[in-house]
Design a protein around this motif. Structure first.
Motif, PDB file in Angstrom:
ATOM      1  N   PHE A 238      27.024 116.862 150.125  1.00 50.85           N
ATOM      2  CA  PHE A 238      26.385 116.417 148.187  1.00 50.85           C
ATOM      3  C   PHE A 238      24.254 116.491 149.366  1.00 50.85           C
ATOM      4  O   PHE A 238      24.236 115.274 148.980  1.00 50.85           O
ATOM      5  CB  PHE A 238      25.982 115.138 147.301  1.00 50.85           C
TER       6      PHE A 238
ATOM      7  N   ASP B 251      22.071 118.899 146.913  1.00 53.48           N
ATOM      8  CA  ASP B 251      21.247 119.657 146.224  1.00 53.48           C
ATOM      9  C   ASP B 251      20.265 118.357 146.245  1.00 53.48           C
ATOM     10  O   ASP B 251      20.019 117.254 146.002  1.00 53.48           O
ATOM     11  CB  ASP B 251      21.649 119.366 144.723  1.00 53.48           C
ATOM     12  N   ALA B 252      19.114 118.382 145.801  1.00 52.38           N
ATOM     13  CA  ALA B 252      17.777 117.500 145.376  1.00 52.38           C
ATOM     14  C   ALA B 252      17.440 117.798 143.526  1.00 52.38           C
ATOM     15  O   ALA B 252      16.933 116.289 143.646  1.00 52.38           O
ATOM     16  CB  ALA B 252      16.092 118.849 145.738  1.00 52.38           C
ATOM     17  N   GLN B 253      18.404 118.207 142.674  1.00 54.99           N
ATOM     18  CA  GLN B 253      17.956 117.571 141.778  1.00 54.99           C
ATOM     19  C   GLN B 253      19.847 117.436 140.929  1.00 54.99           C
ATOM     20  O   GLN B 253      20.013 118.573 141.595  1.00 54.99           O
ATOM     21  CB  GLN B 253      17.136 118.576 141.179  1.00 54.99           C
TER      22      GLN B 253
ATOM     23  N   LEU C  68      28.919 112.160 147.039  1.00 54.66           N
ATOM     24  CA  LEU C  68      28.168 110.792 147.166  1.00 54.66           C
ATOM     25  C   LEU C  68      29.030 110.009 146.164  1.00 54.66           C
ATOM     26  O   LEU C  68      29.083 108.349 147.203  1.00 54.66           O
ATOM     27  CB  LEU C  68      26.472 111.557 145.995  1.00 54.66           C
TER      28      LEU C  68
ATOM     29  N   ALA D 233      30.381 105.895 148.396  1.00 50.40           N
ATOM     30  CA  ALA D 233      29.259 104.931 147.841  1.00 50.40           C
ATOM     31  C   ALA D 233      30.145 103.537 147.439  1.00 50.40           C
ATOM     32  O   ALA D 233      29.943 102.392 146.909  1.00 50.40           O
ATOM     33  CB  ALA D 233      28.189 105.221 147.105  1.00 50.40           C
ATOM     34  N   PHE D 234      31.068 103.912 146.627  1.00 55.55           N
ATOM     35  CA  PHE D 234      32.040 103.032 146.156  1.00 55.55           C
ATOM     36  C   PHE D 234      33.430 103.035 146.286  1.00 55.55           C
ATOM     37  O   PHE D 234      34.456 101.768 146.188  1.00 55.55           O
ATOM     38  CB  PHE D 234      32.353 103.530 144.427  1.00 55.55           C
TER      39      PHE D 234
ATOM     40  N   THR E 113      37.780 106.245 132.823  1.00 51.06           N
ATOM     41  CA  THR E 113      37.114 106.210 132.389  1.00 51.06           C
ATOM     42  C   THR E 113      35.770 107.122 131.615  1.00 51.06           C
ATOM     43  O   THR E 113      36.454 108.647 132.342  1.00 51.06           O
ATOM     44  CB  THR E 113      35.599 104.947 132.357  1.00 51.06           C
TER      45      THR E 113
ATOM     46  N   THR F  55      32.559 109.903 129.058  1.00 51.70           N
ATOM     47  CA  THR F  55      31.894 109.623 128.332  1.00 51.70           C
ATOM     48  C   THR F  55      32.134 111.104 127.729  1.00 51.70           C
ATOM     49  O   THR F  55      32.618 112.162 128.696  1.00 51.70           O
ATOM     50  CB  THR F  55      30.173 109.200 128.551  1.00 51.70           C
TER      51      THR F  55
ATOM     52  N   VAL G  88      32.650 102.989 136.088  1.00 52.33           N
ATOM     53  CA  VAL G  88      31.397 103.836 136.277  1.00 52.33           C
ATOM     54  C   VAL G  88      31.452 104.974 135.729  1.00 52.33           C
ATOM     55  O   VAL G  88      31.780 105.788 136.346  1.00 52.33           O
ATOM     56  CB  VAL G  88      30.644 102.886 137.393  1.00 52.33           C
ATOM     57  N   ALA G  89      30.469 104.810 134.564  1.00 51.52           N
ATOM     58  CA  ALA G  89      30.438 106.259 133.478  1.00 51.52           C
ATOM     59  C   ALA G  89      29.101 107.268 133.517  1.00 51.52           C
ATOM     60  O   ALA G  89      28.543 106.182 132.861  1.00 51.52           O
ATOM     61  CB  ALA G  89      31.332 106.297 132.360  1.00 51.52           C
ATOM     62  N   LEU G  90      28.266 107.740 134.408  1.00 57.47           N
ATOM     63  CA  LEU G  90      27.591 108.371 134.318  1.00 57.47           C
ATOM     64  C   LEU G  90      27.116 108.989 133.607  1.00 57.47           C
ATOM     65  O   LEU G  90      28.493 110.659 133.180  1.00 57.47           O
ATOM     66  CB  LEU G  90      26.714 108.479 135.475  1.00 57.47           C
TER      67      LEU G  90
ATOM     68  N   LEU H 277      23.560 112.205 133.155  1.00 57.88           N
ATOM     69  CA  LEU H 277      22.703 112.078 133.937  1.00 57.88           C
ATOM     70  C   LEU H 277      21.737 113.374 132.964  1.00 57.88           C
ATOM     71  O   LEU H 277      22.359 114.387 132.416  1.00 57.88           O
ATOM     72  CB  LEU H 277      23.422 112.595 134.670  1.00 57.88           C
TER      73      LEU H 277
ATOM     74  N   ALA I  99      17.277 113.650 143.246  1.00 58.09           N
ATOM     75  CA  ALA I  99      19.070 113.246 143.388  1.00 58.09           C
ATOM     76  C   ALA I  99      18.979 112.338 143.774  1.00 58.09           C
ATOM     77  O   ALA I  99      19.998 111.069 144.056  1.00 58.09           O
ATOM     78  CB  ALA I  99      19.486 114.716 144.156  1.00 58.09           C
TER      79      ALA I  99
ATOM     80  N   LEU J 138      19.149 109.374 141.804  1.00 58.69           N
ATOM     81  CA  LEU J 138      20.667 108.818 141.625  1.00 58.69           C
ATOM     82  C   LEU J 138      20.977 108.516 143.146  1.00 58.69           C
ATOM     83  O   LEU J 138      21.674 107.076 142.700  1.00 58.69           O
ATOM     84  CB  LEU J 138      21.397 110.110 141.440  1.00 58.69           C
ATOM     85  N   ARG J 139      20.631 108.723 143.696  1.00 56.43           N
ATOM     86  CA  ARG J 139      21.196 107.918 145.237  1.00 56.43           C
ATOM     87  C   ARG J 139      21.226 106.273 145.283  1.00 56.43           C
ATOM     88  O   ARG J 139      21.740 105.895 145.675  1.00 56.43           O
ATOM     89  CB  ARG J 139      20.868 108.566 146.163  1.00 56.43           C
TER      90      ARG J 139
ATOM     91  N   VAL K 206      23.534 104.748 142.427  1.00 57.42           N
ATOM     92  CA  VAL K 206      24.576 104.709 142.590  1.00 57.42           C
ATOM     93  C   VAL K 206      24.199 103.473 143.548  1.00 57.42           C
ATOM     94  O   VAL K 206      25.303 103.163 143.887  1.00 57.42           O
ATOM     95  CB  VAL K 206      25.344 106.067 143.733  1.00 57.42           C
ATOM     96  N   ASP K 207      23.828 103.192 145.352  1.00 54.12           N
ATOM     97  CA  ASP K 207      23.536 102.528 146.139  1.00 54.12           C
ATOM     98  C   ASP K 207      23.560 100.789 144.948  1.00 54.12           C
ATOM     99  O   ASP K 207      24.607  99.946 145.960  1.00 54.12           O
ATOM    100  CB  ASP K 207      22.545 102.614 147.056  1.00 54.12           C
TER     101      ASP K 207
ATOM    102  N   ILE L  63      24.629  99.789 142.211  1.00 54.61           N
ATOM    103  CA  ILE L  63      25.518  99.848 141.167  1.00 54.61           C
ATOM    104  C   ILE L  63      27.300  99.625 143.139  1.00 54.61           C
ATOM    105  O   ILE L  63      27.812  98.341 142.414  1.00 54.61           O
ATOM    106  CB  ILE L  63      26.792 101.062 140.692  1.00 54.61           C
ATOM    107  N   ALA L  64      26.626  99.796 144.137  1.00 55.20           N
ATOM    108  CA  ALA L  64      27.826  99.459 144.763  1.00 55.20           C
ATOM    109  C   ALA L  64      27.197  98.417 145.787  1.00 55.20           C
ATOM    110  O   ALA L  64      28.308  97.555 145.739  1.00 55.20           O
ATOM    111  CB  ALA L  64      27.915 100.712 146.192  1.00 55.20           C
TER     112      ALA L  64
ATOM    113  N   VAL M  86      34.113  99.273 142.657  1.00 56.67           N
ATOM    114  CA  VAL M  86      34.473 100.377 141.325  1.00 56.67           C
ATOM    115  C   VAL M  86      36.334 100.866 141.771  1.00 56.67           C
ATOM    116  O   VAL M  86      35.861 101.432 142.359  1.00 56.67           O
ATOM    117  CB  VAL M  86      33.131 100.628 141.352  1.00 56.67           C
TER     118      VAL M  86
ATOM    119  N   GLY N 285      35.117 106.552 137.729  1.00 58.39           N
ATOM    120  CA  GLY N 285      34.279 106.878 137.113  1.00 58.39           C
ATOM    121  C   GLY N 285      34.009 108.054 136.918  1.00 58.39           C
ATOM    122  O   GLY N 285      34.890 109.469 136.948  1.00 58.39           O
TER     123      GLY N 285
ATOM    124  N   THR O 153      31.079 111.395 135.385  1.00 54.91           N
ATOM    125  CA  THR O 153      29.808 111.583 135.874  1.00 54.91           C
ATOM    126  C   THR O 153      29.648 113.167 134.130  1.00 54.91           C
ATOM    127  O   THR O 153      30.253 113.904 134.351  1.00 54.91           O
ATOM    128  CB  THR O 153      29.828 112.684 137.113  1.00 54.91           C
TER     129      THR O 153
END
Lengths: 350, 350
Positions: free
Chosen positions: A21, A23-25, A44, A48-49, A67, A69, B106-108, B110, B116, B119-120, B123-124, B126-127, B137, B140, B142
């Motif tokens: 991952f 990307d900047a955005q 990512l 992390a999880f 889960t 959304t 975890v459902a995001l 965005l 980014a 978001l990082r 995510v950290d 949350i972890a 976790v 998830g 997204t």
């Protein structure tokens, strides 16, 4: 054709690199279920999880959890609405994970100014879909955000299911020789949403296929239990994305016979006019099954006996190579790589 | 004072009517955790979903499930951030439901254009919070929505816990004579958020109290298990809303001694300047316990031994009347009704 082989080997090498991952955005593509989503998840979120296998539902002891959304727009469309989708989508993630859906939680984010009647309709849709799918709504949450911080409503559902003892499914379990089954005609949900948005000067009688897939899974487990390798519901990114994910997870190739994929005429027609491939269009009531050859016929017959799955078909097979790639054989005997979805041609489809 | 008794009886009669959801539109108040939220939940959602008891977590067999979407703004604030809050908030709903937190999903959602790195960071967060709270976790999701259809990010977490055999808790279990304990100083999360928004020309060193409450619940269950009637974390609507809900659910009255409620000086000062009552301000690491008289002292001592709960206190008691009402005894010996929150003075606090 040495040139073709070398090209495939190159793609295979690039493909086998772990996704990153970078990307900047965040862009809409990160939510589309294709390559950018995969990079975000595998590059990512999963590290992390500490998630190792990207299944639709995760086992916690003898229960499975999943889960999702739902941010679909518009919230009502031919064949369904966000509330119904939010139940069936989560029920289906449990089902294709080999778990009998038992309970769901419902968390609503409501936009200030939402008409109470619209909310009532969706609450009713949730209750009806839950009853139809045989799941109990056990807990909920409601948040309200200011106008312009949501789009009518978002619905996050989490499902709990009981892992079915007949199921031993994993995305990494596919082996060369396995058959690929599909439970019904593809592309209906995505095309219904597109038409409902009225962005195209096109009217066609296409309805979302939103439904619970548990009856289909139940039938498959009964008819072909030990032969079943993996099940997936073909939502965001469509059948193409599911097959790509499975071929990567199992490090196998796949051959799909395009002519064998069931597509209703009105969906095929709309897709042709819109210039999109129905194999990339989201479904909300279609599953893909990878089945060992010996169980494929029994599995297919069982599927065809389930209401809504009469058009189930065998669409291809698993090959040893090229690893991580899906090759489509077109109606005219040609071949092309069916890559993962790039970008987001149909945002907010579910 | 016959006049006062008659007035209380009138309020009691009005209060005992079942809540109805009659509004034409959703307003911010429906998300505030006060009266409008209760009308929405008890008047629409609970009947539609067949939910009978509005507990923080619902039992499904021997596991408990709870769900919450976090829409706090700003997403970072002194003492925490949305990711940490989303873990602790859901862990705490399990904990006060008498279930040992085990797993979360975890459902995001965005917003397109989110950096980014932001978001990082979440995510950290949350972890790290999951690790600190001892939960895994497990799954998830997204979704991405267009700019202006979200506010940076929303996080929906669902928690699964194992029902603790020492716990027999219910909001309807309170009896006259029970004591009311609080696990720590009130108002810190809400005041931290308000100050972080910079709407007030006020700077005070106040940090959110976001933390896992399982250690506090574990200590209470060990010290006072069979005497514990009900636990609640005092989030949206604060301690006042929790006490009102419990008094309604158990059809009892309550007397709260204002002077006994722990409030840090900087929170008390900020609340005084802002003209709000700290008992209505959201907490993210404070629980209210109703305990039978015989277990109250042991429970309080156990709480005070838990890191972060050193200031735990007995703040009042349960009375037979007036049913469904909370009376506050002020520092000067006066009395007033502490009603449920009306409207939403502090939107999007969690």
């Amino acid at each position: 054709m040495a040139g073709e082989r070398e090209a495939l080997e190159l793609i295979e090498r690039v493909r086998s690199r772990p996704p990153r991952f970078r990307d900047a955005q965040i862009t809409m593509a990160h939510g589309a279920g294709g390559k950018a989503t995969l990079n975000l998840i595998e590059g990512l979120l999963a590290p992390a999880f500490g998630l190792t296998e990207l299944a639709d539902a995760a086992a916690v002891g003898d229960v499975a959890l999943t889960t999702d959304t739902f941010v679909v727009t518009p919230i009502r469309f031919p064949g369904g609405s966000i509330g119904e989708l939010a139940v069936n989508g989560t029920v289906n993630d449990l089902a294709v994970g080999g778990a009998r859906p038992a309970a769901i939680t419902v968390a609503l984010v409501l936009e200030e100014g939402l008409a109470a009647d619209e909310l009532r309709d969706e609450v009713d849709a949730i209750a009806r879909a839950a009853e139809a799918a045989g799941v109990r709504v056990v807990a909920g949450d409601t948040k309200v955000v200011e106008r312009g911080r949501c789009d009518a409503m978002y619905v996050c559902t989490t499902g709990l299911g009981h892992v079915d003892p007949r199921a031993a499914l994993a995305p990494s379990a596919l082996r060369p020789g396995d058959r690929l089954l599909i439970s019904g005609p593809v592309g209906e949900h995505g095309v219904a949403i597109m038409l409902a948005r009225g962005q195209f000067e096109l009217a066609a009688p296409v309805e979302s296929d939103t439904r619970s897939l548990w009856p289909a899974v139940d039938a498959l487990l009964e008819a072909a239990g030990p032969s079943l390798r993996c099940l997936r519901d073909a939502t965001r990114g469509g059948v193409a994305s599911v097959l790509n994910e499975l071929s990567r997870a199992s490090a196998v190739g796949m051959l799909v016979r395009e002519a064998a994929v069931p597509v209703r005429p009105q969906v095929a027609g709309a897709c042709e006019i819109l210039g999109i491939d129905p194999l990339y269009v989201a479904n909300e009531g279609v599953l893909v099954a990878a089945v060992a050859a010996e169980g494929a016929e029994a599995g297919l017959r069982a599927l065809q006996g389930v209401p809504g799955c009469e058009a189930a078909a065998e669409i291809g097979e698993v090959r040893a190579a090229p690893e991580g790639m899906v090759i489509v054989e077109t109606g005219f005997g040609g071949r092309r790589v069916m890559d993962m979805l790039v970008g987001d041609p149909l945002p907010r489809i579910c």
